[in-house]
Design a protein around this motif. Structure first.
Motif, PDB file in Angstrom:
ATOM      1  N   THR A  57      36.796  52.157  40.135  1.00 37.25           N
ATOM      2  CA  THR A  57      35.966  52.504  39.140  1.00 37.25           C
ATOM      3  C   THR A  57      36.961  54.163  39.451  1.00 37.25           C
ATOM      4  OG1 THR A  57      34.250  51.504  38.194  1.00 37.25           O
ATOM      5  CG2 THR A  57      34.469  53.679  38.071  1.00 37.25           C
ATOM      6  N   GLY A  58      37.242  54.527  39.005  1.00 36.46           N
ATOM      7  CA  GLY A  58      38.213  55.884  39.072  1.00 36.46           C
ATOM      8  C   GLY A  58      39.288  55.749  40.008  1.00 36.46           C
ATOM      9  N   ASP A  59      39.866  54.936  39.644  1.00 35.50           N
ATOM     10  CA  ASP A  59      41.153  54.727  40.424  1.00 35.50           C
ATOM     11  C   ASP A  59      42.094  54.611  39.536  1.00 35.50           C
ATOM     12  OD1 ASP A  59      40.340  55.044  42.993  1.00 35.50           O
ATOM     13  OD2 ASP A  59      40.844  52.464  43.398  1.00 35.50           O
ATOM     14  N   GLY A  60      42.426  54.961  38.514  1.00 34.33           N
ATOM     15  CA  GLY A  60      43.536  54.918  37.050  1.00 34.33           C
ATOM     16  C   GLY A  60      44.323  53.649  36.316  1.00 34.33           C
ATOM     17  N   LYS A  61      42.794  52.606  37.027  1.00 38.96           N
ATOM     18  CA  LYS A  61      43.510  51.702  35.679  1.00 38.96           C
ATOM     19  C   LYS A  61      44.469  51.774  34.419  1.00 38.96           C
ATOM     20  CE  LYS A  61      39.833  49.448  36.070  1.00 38.96           C
ATOM     21  NZ  LYS A  61      39.111  50.308  36.506  1.00 38.96           N
ATOM     22  N   SER A  62      43.052  52.854  33.835  1.00 40.49           N
ATOM     23  CA  SER A  62      43.231  53.200  31.578  1.00 40.49           C
ATOM     24  C   SER A  62      44.527  53.873  31.625  1.00 40.49           C
ATOM     25  CB  SER A  62      41.702  53.810  31.816  1.00 40.49           C
ATOM     26  OG  SER A  62      40.382  52.173  31.840  1.00 40.49           O
TER      27      SER A  62
END
Length: 247
Positions: A17-22
């Motif tokens: 979460t929060g690592d910029g996947k999206s």
């Protein structure tokens, strides 16, 4: 929609979460279809995919729930990933890693283990690409909005994906169809590390392991791995507790 006649590319985004996947998914598709946020809280609540725009209309990207804590490893999220891959097929898995994190975190180790658990296929790691995210250029602040370098790297990523053979869909269906459910179990162990007249200090270690239930009812357990630990101190007189989390 994809352009008729072009070979479709199916990519799965996995990471913390929060690592910029999206955000990465939006860059790849040239379309802001995935919801993004600057916070470290989970934004992607479900597993779903979209085709890109223009010359990326043959590229299909699936975004997943952030695997950042125990909620990310629950049966529902894991099964959603399996079901989506069964329905769409798969060529490549993109594992996102935050460039600013100096160590290979426990969560990320678990993400790697999830890939092995869900896709126990031959040569699966030939289909995995690591993408470093949040590589900010602090030395040239005037170029913050210049995404030229990002676009160049994404073009290389897509070229890599185009060279991949699709992971055999029948093999995926056979493996995933063999199991009624795939989930992760947690357990905590408490170890006393110090005791004084007034306080007792414990180390609480959380372990997590994969549990696969076959349609026949047979249960297969994976190895237990340490997920995180914390130190708590309990006051013997009033039972007050203080905590320190160790990742």
């Amino acid at each position: 929609m994809s352009i008729e006649g072009l070979k479709q590319i199916k990519l799965l985004l996995i990471g913390e979460t929060g690592d910029g996947k999206s955000s990465l998914g939006n860059f790849i598709l040239k379309n802001d279809v995935f919801k993004v946020s600057d916070s470290n809280k989970t934004v992607t609540k479900y597993t779903g995919g979209y085709f890109g725009e223009g010359d990326r209309s043959d590229v299909f990207v699936v975004d997943t729930h952030g695997l950042n804590d125990s909620s990310g490893f629950d049966n529902k999220n894991i099964q959603n990933i399996v079901n989506c891959v069964k329905a769409t097929g798969l060529q490549g898995i993109i594992l996102t890693m935050n460039y600013n994190v100096a160590r290979f975190s426990t969560n990320l180790k678990q993400v790697v283990k999830v890939i092995s658990d869900i896709f126990p296929l031959k040569d699966i790691w030939k289909h995995v690409c690591i993408v470093w995210t949040k590589c900010y250029n602090y030395s040239q602040p005037d170029e913050d909005d210049d995404n030229t370098r990002t676009e160049e790297e994404i073009i290389k990523l897509i070229k890599w994906a185009r060279r991949l053979k699709p992971i055999d869909k029948e093999e995926i269906n056979k493996l995933s169809g063999e199991y009624k459910e795939i989930k992760y179990e947690e357990k905590e162990e408490r170890e006393k590390i110090e005791e004084t007249k007034y306080n007792t200090t414990y180390k609480i270690t959380k372990y997590i392991r994969c549990k696969k239930v076959k349609n026949s009812g047979e249960v297969i357990y994976g190895e237990s791995t340490e997920f995180n630990s914390r130190i708590i101190t309990e006051n013997k007189t009033n039972k007050e507790t203080s905590e320190c989390v160790v990742m």
